[in-house]
Design an enzyme around this catalytic site. Structure first.
Site, short mmCIF file in Angstrom:
data_model
loop_
_atom_site.label_atom_id
_atom_site.label_comp_id
_atom_site.label_asym_id
_atom_site.label_seq_id
_atom_site.Cartn_x
_atom_site.Cartn_y
_atom_site.Cartn_z
CG HIS A 189 -2.02 -1.01 1.08
ND1 HIS A 189 -2.41 -1.83 2.10
CD2 HIS A 189 -2.79 -1.33 0.02
CE1 HIS A 189 -3.39 -2.61 1.68
NE2 HIS A 189 -3.64 -2.33 0.43
NE ARG A 296 -2.03 -5.86 -14.02
CZ ARG A 296 -1.18 -4.98 -14.53
NH1 ARG A 296 -1.34 -3.69 -14.29
NH2 ARG A 296 -0.16 -5.38 -15.28
NE ARG A 332 -5.89 -9.11 -16.26
CZ ARG A 332 -4.62 -9.01 -15.90
NH1 ARG A 332 -3.67 -9.14 -16.80
NH2 ARG A 332 -4.30 -8.74 -14.66
CD GLU A 431 -1.41 -12.77 -20.06
OE1 GLU A 431 -0.65 -11.99 -19.47
OE2 GLU A 431 -2.56 -13.03 -19.65
CG ASN A 454 3.93 -7.06 -17.56
OD1 ASN A 454 4.64 -6.37 -18.28
ND2 ASN A 454 2.96 -6.55 -16.84
CG ASP A 455 2.20 -13.23 -17.39
OD1 ASP A 455 3.01 -13.64 -16.53
OD2 ASP A 455 1.07 -12.82 -17.10
NE ARG A 465 4.82 -10.59 -14.07
CZ ARG A 465 3.57 -10.31 -14.44
NH1 ARG A 465 2.90 -11.10 -15.23
NH2 ARG A 465 2.98 -9.22 -14.02
CB CYS A 502 -2.21 -3.95 -21.35
SG CYS A 502 -2.46 -5.72 -21.36
C1 PEP Z 1 1.06 -8.91 -18.72
O1 PEP Z 1 1.27 -10.08 -18.42
O2 PEP Z 1 1.79 -8.25 -19.49
C2 PEP Z 1 -0.08 -8.18 -18.14
C3 PEP Z 1 -0.38 -6.96 -18.52
O3 PEP Z 1 -0.79 -8.79 -17.15
P1 PEP Z 1 -0.29 -8.92 -15.63
O4 PEP Z 1 0.91 -8.03 -15.45
O5 PEP Z 1 -1.45 -8.53 -14.80
O6 PEP Z 1 0.07 -10.38 -15.54
MG MG Z 2 -0.24 -11.28 -17.47
#
Ligand code: PEP
Ligand code: MG
Length: 591
Positions: A189, A296, A332, A431, A454-455, A465, A502
């Site tokens: 937080h 999210r 999402r 992803e 990210n994934d 990650r 994203c």
């Molecule tokens: C991603 O995986 O790039 C993504 C945007 O989702 P999250 O970061 O919530 O896994």
């Molecule tokens: Mg993801």
């Protein structure tokens, strides 16, 4: 110099105020059996007083920065109202015949230890909530005044082991010019608060409270996650200049808020925002986003004891839809699992949670939870421009199964004459490498793709990650990643659907330049980054970005691509200030 996690951007220079973290010593006084009722009364009075204090803080923070942040204190009140905790205190009081503050501090210790041991990072971080509430209650039992940040006389940089949300809420806004802490993760937080207050912050520094003394001169560089202690005059001078330039740059960028996000040759890019909580919308609008590219929704399930009802979800989605309308909001569906768990549902212990029961896999296994969310989204769709997006699609069967549940949800609403947007658009996150390879098949079933780098990067390069030991291998510019992304965009366009991103990759200005040239239609980034990315887009011709892509795709290594793109960006937007040093230099230190 110490390095930590860059939690909130900006630079501050000032004197350290090291927050005393020592908890008040708790006396261990024996009591008589006849004292038990009056001890219980003392306990109850302290509970009431603490509850009132928390409510006051909650009101203050809700008015100042939004209800979602105020909600943190609902979690605090829940700790106070926990019957099991209260009953444990009372029964131990009767049995052990020791004063109530001692018994309470022992119960608190047990709770904190239990929470510190759980594997889930989010729940572990709730230990600070429990300790924060506990400290308040003990202070009230002991009749001590609180050590607050509200009475600061001069500007300071707060140095603390951890800063609790209530410390943050009570602090004197003009006087606290930065935070630095020993601990804290990305979902803490404190990090959320720092960003929303727009106060530079570096967290997770591990040793900062041991290293810094009260009154030390500090430079906090929230852009790079660096703290410099007692800098020499040369460093100080250069940071003062850097700070001025950065602030001027930020002010300048905000002027872009209402300007279109288009290239010099008139190509328009959809620039939208990623959010976790509905209340972030104020920041989304203030930074001039076109819409929400990633909401999210799992955060709605996290900070609570029960699952949100369909109506609660509907209210949240309706609020977001109507505030952002006529722009679109991509909701999402639940992405639980991986590193995000909830206590309301039993998750199996897994060796590889990121490869396990998460996101769409979880939703398809729990169709009731999934359908409830889909119905809430559908019902809210009449209040704005909503789109649905599924996370972690690995192949077309999952996509068809998810659409099957969506159709059932629609059918149920139709049979009850509940209105919804019959033409609601559905998209898939790309992803997982398998999804990237079969995106031509997936494109037939959806209206858009959003690339979750990210994934996608962690799965393609086999690099966890969240593991800093292998962070040097987590390369967005790895030629394999660039080729995968190119394929997704090209195939999406051949199949007549739009392709957005994203994942965090597109928040890096030099990579946004590359992705623009690659033909990405939409970019979704956290609200504070929007002006910077808009600046990049507005400073280049699409034709030039395409030429840059052609050159970039010819390199053999990610490092060469990264350096090449950074240099190109410097030529095109020499004024861009938040350009981080090459990640290879940063990660060299990690290795
Ligand atoms: C991603 O995986 O790039 C993504 C945007 O989702 P999250 O970061 O919530 O896994
Ligand atoms: Mg993801």
């Amino acid at each position: 110099m110490i390095k930590g996690i860059a939690a909130s951007p900006g630079i501050s220079i000032g004197k350290a105020y090291v927050m005393r973290q020592e908890d008040a010593p708790v006396p261990k006084t024996e009591i008589l059996e006849t004292d038990v009722p009056s001890e219980i009364v003392r306990f109850e009075e302290a509970l009431i007083k603490t509850r009132a204090e928390i409510l006051e803080t909650q009101k203050k923070i809700s008015t100042e920065i939004g209800d979602a942040y105020g909600e943190i204190f609902t979690a605090h009140r829940m700790v106070l109202e926990d019957r099991t905790m209260i009953e444990e205190v009372i029964s131990r009081l009767k049995k052990e015949l020791l004063c109530v503050e001692y018994i309470f501090s022992e119960v608190l210790k047990r709770y904190s230890e239990a929470f510190s041991r759980v594997e889930d990072e989010y729940l572990r971080e709730r230990v600070s909530d429990i300790q924060d509430v506990g400290r308040r209650l003990l202070r009230n039992l002991l009749g001590k005044e609180r050590d607050s940040l509200s009475e600061l006389k001069e500007e300071v940089i707060v140095v603390a082991h951890d800063i609790s949300p209530s410390d943050t809420a009570m602090m004197h806004r003009e006087k606290v010019i930065a935070f630095v802490t020993d601990i804290g993760g990305r979902t803490s937080h404190t990090a959320i608060m720092a960003r929303s207050l727009e106060i530079p912050a570096v967290i997770g520094l591990e040793v900062v409270t041991k290293t810094v003394k009260n009154g030390d001169l500090l430079i906090v560089d929230g852009n790079h996650g660096i703290v410099i202690i007692n800098p020499d005059s040369t460093v100080l001078k250069s940071y003062k200049e850097e700070k001025e330039i950065f602030e001027e740059f930020e002010r300048g960028l905000l002027k872009l808020k209402d300007l279109p996000c288009q290239t010099l040759d008139g190509h328009v890019i959809e620039l939208s925002a990623n959010i976790e909580l509905p209340e972030e919308i104020l920041s989304v609008l203030a930074h001039g986003a076109n819409g929400i590219g990633l909401y999210r929704t799992e955060y709605f399930y996290l900070n609570r004891k029960d699952l949100p009802t369909e109506d609660e979800q509907y209210d949240a989605y309706k609020y977001v839809a109507s505030k952002i309308s006529p722009n679109s909001v991509i909701i999402r569906t639940l992405d639980l699992g991986g590193d995000k768990f909830i206590s309301q549902i039993e998750f199996p212990r897994e060796m590889n949670p990121f490869l396990g029961w998460r996101a769409i896999r979880f939703c398809l296994a729990k169709p009731d939870i999934f359908k409830m969310q889909l119905k809430a989204i559908l019902r809210a769709s009449v209040h704005g421009n909503l789109k649905v997006m599924y996370p972690m699609i690995s192949g077309v069967e999952e996509l068809r199964a998810a659409n099957g549940v969506l159709n059932e949800a629609k059918e149920e609403l139709r049979s009850q004459n509940v209105p919804f947007d019959e033409k609601i658009k559905v998209g898939a996150m790309i992803e997982i490498p398998s999804a990237a390879m079969v995106c031509d098949i997936l494109a037939r079933e959806v209206s858009f793709f959003s690339i979750g780098t990210n994934d996608l990067i962690q799965y393609s390069l086999a690099v966890d990650r969240i593991n800093e030991k292998v962070a040097y291998l987590y390369e967005p510019t790895h030629p394999a990643i660039l080729r995968l992304i190119k394929r997704i965009i090209d195939v999406g366009h051949e199949m007549g659907i739009w392709v957005g991103m994203c994942g965090e990759m597109v928040s890096e200005p030099h990579l946004a330049l590359f992705l623009l040239g690659l033909g990405l239609d939409e970019m979704s980034v956290s609200p504070v980054v929007i002006p910077e990315i808009k600046d990049v887009i507005r400073s280049v011709r699409l034709s030039h970005a395409r030429e840059i892509v052609q050159e970039a795709l010819n390199f053999d290594t990610g490092k060469e691509v990264d350096i090449f793109l950074r240099n190109k960006l410097k030529e095109l937007v020499p004024t861009l200030r938040r350009d981080k040093e090459s990640r290879w230099e940063e990660e060299h230190e990690i290795r």
